[in-house]
Design an enzyme around this catalytic site. Structure first.
Site, PDB file in Angstrom:
ATOM      1  N   PHE A  91       0.828  -1.200   0.000  1.00  0.00           N
ATOM      2  CA  PHE A  91       0.000   0.000   0.000  1.00  0.00           C
ATOM      3  C   PHE A  91       0.866   1.254   0.000  1.00  0.00           C
ATOM      4  CE2 PHE A  91      -3.438  -2.736   1.636  1.00  0.00           C
ATOM      5  CZ  PHE A  91      -4.486  -2.276   0.846  1.00  0.00           C
ATOM      6  N   THR A  92       0.420   2.258  -0.748  1.00  0.00           N
ATOM      7  CA  THR A  92       1.051   3.558  -0.682  1.00  0.00           C
ATOM      8  C   THR A  92      -0.016   4.627  -0.797  1.00  0.00           C
ATOM      9  OG1 THR A  92       2.915   4.887  -1.489  1.00  0.00           O
ATOM     10  CG2 THR A  92       1.479   3.899  -3.151  1.00  0.00           C
ATOM     11  N   TYR A  93       0.367   5.846  -0.468  1.00  0.00           N
ATOM     12  CA  TYR A  93      -0.527   6.996  -0.555  1.00  0.00           C
ATOM     13  C   TYR A  93      -0.059   7.910  -1.667  1.00  0.00           C
ATOM     14  CZ  TYR A  93      -2.210  11.719   0.422  1.00  0.00           C
ATOM     15  OH  TYR A  93      -2.736  12.982   0.290  1.00  0.00           O
ATOM     16  N   ALA A 160       8.870   6.507  -2.558  1.00  0.00           N
ATOM     17  CA  ALA A 160       8.484   5.110  -2.765  1.00  0.00           C
ATOM     18  C   ALA A 160       8.642   4.750  -4.234  1.00  0.00           C
ATOM     19  CB  ALA A 160       7.037   4.889  -2.328  1.00  0.00           C
ATOM     20  N   GLY A 162       7.435   1.697  -7.074  1.00  0.00           N
ATOM     21  CA  GLY A 162       6.648   0.516  -7.412  1.00  0.00           C
ATOM     22  C   GLY A 162       6.455   0.475  -8.918  1.00  0.00           C
ATOM     23  N   SER A 175       7.264   7.932  -6.390  1.00  0.00           N
ATOM     24  CA  SER A 175       6.562   9.047  -5.754  1.00  0.00           C
ATOM     25  C   SER A 175       7.492   9.680  -4.721  1.00  0.00           C
ATOM     26  CB  SER A 175       5.255   8.591  -5.105  1.00  0.00           C
ATOM     27  OG  SER A 175       5.480   7.589  -4.132  1.00  0.00           O
ATOM     28  N   CYS A 191       3.922   0.748   2.436  1.00  0.00           N
ATOM     29  CA  CYS A 191       4.825  -0.267   1.892  1.00  0.00           C
ATOM     30  C   CYS A 191       5.013  -1.439   2.838  1.00  0.00           C
ATOM     31  CB  CYS A 191       6.174   0.346   1.514  1.00  0.00           C
ATOM     32  SG  CYS A 191       6.042   1.694   0.322  1.00  0.00           S
TER      33      CYS A 191
END
Length: 237
Positions: A91-93, A160, A162, A175, A191
């Site tokens: 998961f990321t924002y 991050a 991905g 990001s 993450c």
């Protein structure tokens, strides 16, 4: 503190030296529209019908789940829209004040080495941060770029990474936290890592607007991946 991966120079240029198109969207882009545009562009690159592209943008607030995301890491599922993503990671924002760089590169013309590609992306971000006066580092076992605040031994993630490869063409990407509301990360375990926090250029005391960050990213990209050529943002399909 974790062991630092080798800081030897990384270069990931094209064999033919061709320029990568470089696009910046000034208005926020909805996540589904961005993904659809990436899908269309990657298909064109795979078919040899379009050049490589790096697309810089911001998203409205959202959570994105990578292929390794764990349901328990979505702490507040009602806070923002949640999107499944085919990229690697958890998961990321994404949200305002965060520079998202979607990287659509043809590894067939560079190196068919996914691990080296991720290292090149990390090197790119680290080089950009250095131009802004920030020391970014890579840690063994933790994808992304990490920093330590002055006088504080804790390691925090500032960027991050991905990505996904389709027939050796990449999409999704990087990001970098510039001036986001860091409390928005509280709705997830970023993450999948709970023992380290997240930070931003603003929190580190760096006075840099998005234009300055974009300039640093552009110059650092050229050192790692090769020349760029300004272009329009991809249209939504």
């Amino acid at each position: 503190m974790s062991e630092l991966i080798s800081d030897a120079p990384i270069r990931f240029g094209r064999d033919d030296g061709a320029a990568v198109q470089w696009a910046v969207s000034s208005a926020p882009v909805a996540y589904p529209e961005a993904v659809a545009a990436m899908e269309a562009r990657v298909a064109s690159i795979v078919a040899g019908e379009a050049p490589e592209l790096v697309w810089l943008l911001e998203h409205p607030p959202l959570y994105s789940a990578g292929v390794s995301a764990k349901a328990a890491d979505l702490i507040d599922p009602d806070r923002f829209p949640v999107f499944s993503s085919g990229r690697g990671g958890q998961f990321t924002y994404h949200g305002p004040g965060q520079r998202v760089a979607y990287v659509m590169l043809d590894l067939r013309a560079r190196s068919r080495d996914a691990r080296a590609f991720v290292t090149a992306l990390e090197t790119w971000v680290i080089d950009a941060l250095a131009r802004l006066g920030v020391v970014g580092e890579i840690r063994c076992g933790r994808v992304g770029v990490w920093v330590c605040s002055p006088g504080d031994p804790r390691e925090e993630k500032i960027a991050a990474i991905g990505v996904k490869l389709r027939r050796w063409v990449s999409f999704h990407g990087v990001s970098l936290n510039v001036t986001p509301d860091l409390s928005h990360f509280d709705g997830i375990v970023p993450c999948g890592i709970s023992e380290h926090g997240v930070t931003s250029l603003e929190r580190l005391g760096v006075q840099a607007d998005m234009a300055r960050v974009d300039d640093a990213l552009a110059e650092a990209f050229k050192d790692v991946f090769g020349p760029i050529l300004n272009a329009a943002s991809p249209p939504a399909p």
